[in-house]
Design an enzyme around this catalytic site. Sequence first.
Site, mmCIF file in Angstrom:
data_model
loop_
_atom_site.group_PDB
_atom_site.id
_atom_site.type_symbol
_atom_site.label_atom_id
_atom_site.label_comp_id
_atom_site.label_asym_id
_atom_site.label_seq_id
_atom_site.Cartn_x
_atom_site.Cartn_y
_atom_site.Cartn_z
ATOM 1 C CE LYS A 125 -1.223 6.326 4.183
ATOM 2 N NZ LYS A 125 -0.811 7.762 4.733
ATOM 3 C CD GLU A 157 0.911 -0.284 7.438
ATOM 4 O OE1 GLU A 157 1.020 -0.434 5.639
ATOM 5 O OE2 GLU A 157 0.764 0.858 7.900
#
Length: 369
Positions: free
Chosen positions: A192, A176
């Site tokens: 997410k 990420e």
Amino acid sequence: MFRWHQGDPGDPAELLAGFLADNGLPVRNLGRTGDQDRPIGDGEICGAALYVSADAGSVMAGGAPGAPTPVPVVPDVYAVVYAHGAPVAPSPASGPWSLGPWRESWSRDEHAEAVQRVRAAIGRGDVYQVNVVGHASAPYRGDPAAALRRVAGLAGARYGGVLAGDGWAMATASPETLVEVRDGRVITRPIKGTRPATEAGRRELLASAKERAEHVMIVDLERNDLARLPGTGPVRVDELFAVREWSGLWQAESVVSAPLDGAVGLAALLRAVCPGGSVTGAPKLAALRQIAALEPVGRGVSMGALGWLGHDHLDLGLSIRTVATDGDRVHVWAGGGITIDSDPIAEVDEAAAKSAPVRAALRGPTVRS
């Protein structure tokens, strides 16, 4: 080399920026990084490795402090500058390594109870979403270098590497992007939503209203983080809920970006984006208060920022899928975002699924004595 620990005097964002500026790096106007295309001669500073802990990020954001870190030997902010052409020492051969039993910071029931408490807080209107993180540690014997390299080499790691200091080391396999600045644009890529990397898991992730709602909340938070940063132009969502694979898991990722129209400094940027919205929740400061009340062990090296600043770009990964060693124990963290629709047992299982590849990489081949 720059170090800052929680409790040290001064503003860590400004102190870090000052140290890097003194070494000739373009931290006062990051929009200029794309203009730094002149050749760098031998002996000149070419860039710096940066690390910012979740606790330091909370200080920068004005948030509530969490529980004490289980690895206090690791600084909360750390930077090492590198000169072009300087010789890099080869990685030494690793010696024997054995890993003992894991000790969890909370039981499955305690983790599930924390999820229930977040759902209750959401029901009261205190917060919309909170990321809840657990910690585990295990004793080890021998040289951890090979184990840390195995973690850094996990499939899908956009930020795979090892950083070490006096008496400590960390390794990350993070997929990420917390924040990237390149060619006059600032970018964040929040992740997410998680499912097993099977066809059925992909279909389930794409069809999950809960996962999509959780994801969109964090995208909106990241849009707000960039929009309130002076010097940025219109914020846009370049990609929404794209499903990508990380080490046996599907995860949903979006891309949010904005042009840098004015002078944006590193200190202001860190205050805007740290700690990352996908590992805190929304609203961010309210989520940090919940995290401080819920988590029994600090986040240590996890859920912070780790990456590189050069003359032509800044690229910091969110330090998820990140481990630390302190000379006696190895530490791991994993968690997930909680919404009103979260199932406590499913959230506990998701955190275990995220940490499983990291723990397996650490275990590796063992030598018993």
